[in-house]
Design a protein around this motif. Structure first.
Motif, mmCIF file in Angstrom:
data_model
loop_
_atom_site.group_PDB
_atom_site.id
_atom_site.type_symbol
_atom_site.label_atom_id
_atom_site.label_comp_id
_atom_site.label_asym_id
_atom_site.label_seq_id
_atom_site.Cartn_x
_atom_site.Cartn_y
_atom_site.Cartn_z
ATOM 1 N N GLU A 165 44.601 -51.298 -15.928
ATOM 2 C CA GLU A 165 45.847 -51.408 -16.676
ATOM 3 C C GLU A 165 46.106 -52.849 -17.098
ATOM 4 O O GLU A 165 46.601 -53.099 -18.206
ATOM 5 C CB GLU A 165 47.014 -50.862 -15.856
ATOM 6 N N THR A 166 45.763 -53.795 -16.245
ATOM 7 C CA THR A 166 45.888 -55.208 -16.606
ATOM 8 C C THR A 166 44.932 -55.555 -17.741
ATOM 9 O O THR A 166 45.299 -56.271 -18.677
ATOM 10 C CB THR A 166 45.594 -56.094 -15.383
ATOM 11 N N PHE A 167 43.720 -55.028 -17.663
ATOM 12 C CA PHE A 167 42.729 -55.254 -18.708
ATOM 13 C C PHE A 167 43.201 -54.679 -20.044
ATOM 14 O O PHE A 167 43.055 -55.312 -21.094
ATOM 15 C CB PHE A 167 41.391 -54.638 -18.289
ATOM 16 N N LEU A 168 43.798 -53.487 -20.014
ATOM 17 C CA LEU A 168 44.314 -52.867 -21.230
ATOM 18 C C LEU A 168 45.443 -53.708 -21.826
ATOM 19 O O LEU A 168 45.524 -53.889 -23.039
ATOM 20 C CB LEU A 168 44.798 -51.450 -20.943
ATOM 21 N N PHE A 169 46.299 -54.239 -20.975
ATOM 22 C CA PHE A 169 47.374 -55.115 -21.439
ATOM 23 C C PHE A 169 46.804 -56.343 -22.153
ATOM 24 O O PHE A 169 47.281 -56.729 -23.226
ATOM 25 C CB PHE A 169 48.252 -55.534 -20.258
ATOM 26 N N GLU A 170 45.781 -56.936 -21.553
ATOM 27 C CA GLU A 170 45.148 -58.110 -22.162
ATOM 28 C C GLU A 170 44.502 -57.767 -23.501
ATOM 29 O O GLU A 170 44.575 -58.551 -24.456
ATOM 30 C CB GLU A 170 44.115 -58.703 -21.216
ATOM 31 N N LEU A 171 43.887 -56.581 -23.589
ATOM 32 C CA LEU A 171 43.278 -56.163 -24.843
ATOM 33 C C LEU A 171 44.325 -55.982 -25.929
ATOM 34 O O LEU A 171 44.125 -56.391 -27.078
ATOM 35 C CB LEU A 171 42.502 -54.861 -24.653
ATOM 36 N N ARG A 172 45.449 -55.367 -25.571
ATOM 37 C CA ARG A 172 46.510 -55.169 -26.557
ATOM 38 C C ARG A 172 47.104 -56.497 -27.008
ATOM 39 O O ARG A 172 47.460 -56.656 -28.175
ATOM 40 C CB ARG A 172 47.591 -54.271 -25.978
ATOM 41 N N LYS A 188 45.446 -59.350 -27.123
ATOM 42 C CA LYS A 188 44.452 -59.937 -28.016
ATOM 43 C C LYS A 188 44.486 -59.279 -29.393
ATOM 44 O O LYS A 188 44.273 -59.938 -30.412
ATOM 45 C CB LYS A 188 43.048 -59.810 -27.425
ATOM 46 N N LEU A 189 44.745 -57.972 -29.425
ATOM 47 C CA LEU A 189 44.827 -57.264 -30.694
ATOM 48 C C LEU A 189 45.987 -57.793 -31.535
ATOM 49 O O LEU A 189 45.850 -58.008 -32.738
ATOM 50 C CB LEU A 189 44.979 -55.768 -30.451
ATOM 51 N N LYS A 190 47.116 -58.025 -30.898
ATOM 52 C CA LYS A 190 48.295 -58.512 -31.621
ATOM 53 C C LYS A 190 48.115 -59.941 -32.119
ATOM 54 O O LYS A 190 48.673 -60.310 -33.146
ATOM 55 C CB LYS A 190 49.538 -58.448 -30.730
ATOM 56 N N THR A 191 47.345 -60.732 -31.386
ATOM 57 C CA THR A 191 47.141 -62.126 -31.786
ATOM 58 C C THR A 191 45.866 -62.314 -32.598
ATOM 59 O O THR A 191 45.431 -63.443 -32.803
ATOM 60 C CB THR A 191 47.097 -63.041 -30.551
ATOM 61 N N MET A 192 45.275 -61.190 -33.042
ATOM 62 C CA MET A 192 44.082 -61.205 -33.900
ATOM 63 C C MET A 192 42.871 -61.872 -33.231
ATOM 64 O O MET A 192 42.059 -62.492 -33.899
ATOM 65 C CB MET A 192 44.378 -61.902 -35.234
ATOM 66 N N GLN A 193 42.732 -61.757 -31.928
ATOM 67 C CA GLN A 193 41.597 -62.330 -31.213
ATOM 68 C C GLN A 193 40.593 -61.268 -30.773
ATOM 69 O O GLN A 193 39.518 -61.593 -30.306
ATOM 70 C CB GLN A 193 42.083 -63.101 -29.988
ATOM 71 N N LEU A 194 40.950 -60.009 -30.910
ATOM 72 C CA LEU A 194 40.080 -58.921 -30.471
ATOM 73 C C LEU A 194 39.076 -58.598 -31.575
ATOM 74 O O LEU A 194 39.449 -58.322 -32.715
ATOM 75 C CB LEU A 194 40.921 -57.687 -30.144
ATOM 76 N N THR A 195 37.801 -58.656 -31.218
ATOM 77 C CA THR A 195 36.766 -58.390 -32.212
ATOM 78 C C THR A 195 36.343 -56.924 -32.214
ATOM 79 O O THR A 195 35.992 -56.378 -33.253
ATOM 80 C CB THR A 195 35.525 -59.259 -31.965
ATOM 81 N N ASN A 196 36.374 -56.273 -31.059
ATOM 82 C CA ASN A 196 35.946 -54.889 -30.952
ATOM 83 C C ASN A 196 37.135 -54.039 -30.505
ATOM 84 O O ASN A 196 37.433 -53.948 -29.314
ATOM 85 C CB ASN A 196 34.781 -54.783 -29.962
#
Length: 63
Positions: free
Chosen positions: A22-29, A31-39
């Motif tokens: 759940e912590t990992f999912l929070f971090e992914l979300r 990153k998605l909002k800050t345009m840092q998520l590539t995948n």
């Protein structure tokens, strides 16, 4: 992560793993909002892992 791997773990290990995912999912979300998520498919995989862990936890509670 496959369900067979998850179902062999103890109740405490599953709770710890759930908290970690759940912590990992929070971090992914985040990153998605800050345009840092590539995948972006990583979010889908994390959500499915959380669902598998919750399924295993419910199965252990009922048994």
């Amino acid at each position: 992560m496959k369900y067979t791997e998850i179902s062999t773990k103890t109740f405490e290990e599953l709770n710890a793993l759930l908290k970690e995912k759940e912590t990992f999912l929070f971090e992914l979300r985040l990153k998605l909002k800050t345009m840092q998520l590539t995948n972006s498919s990583e979010i889908r995989v994390a959500r499915k892992d959380i669902a598998r862990i919750k399924t295993a936890l419910n199965a252990k509670r009922r048994a």
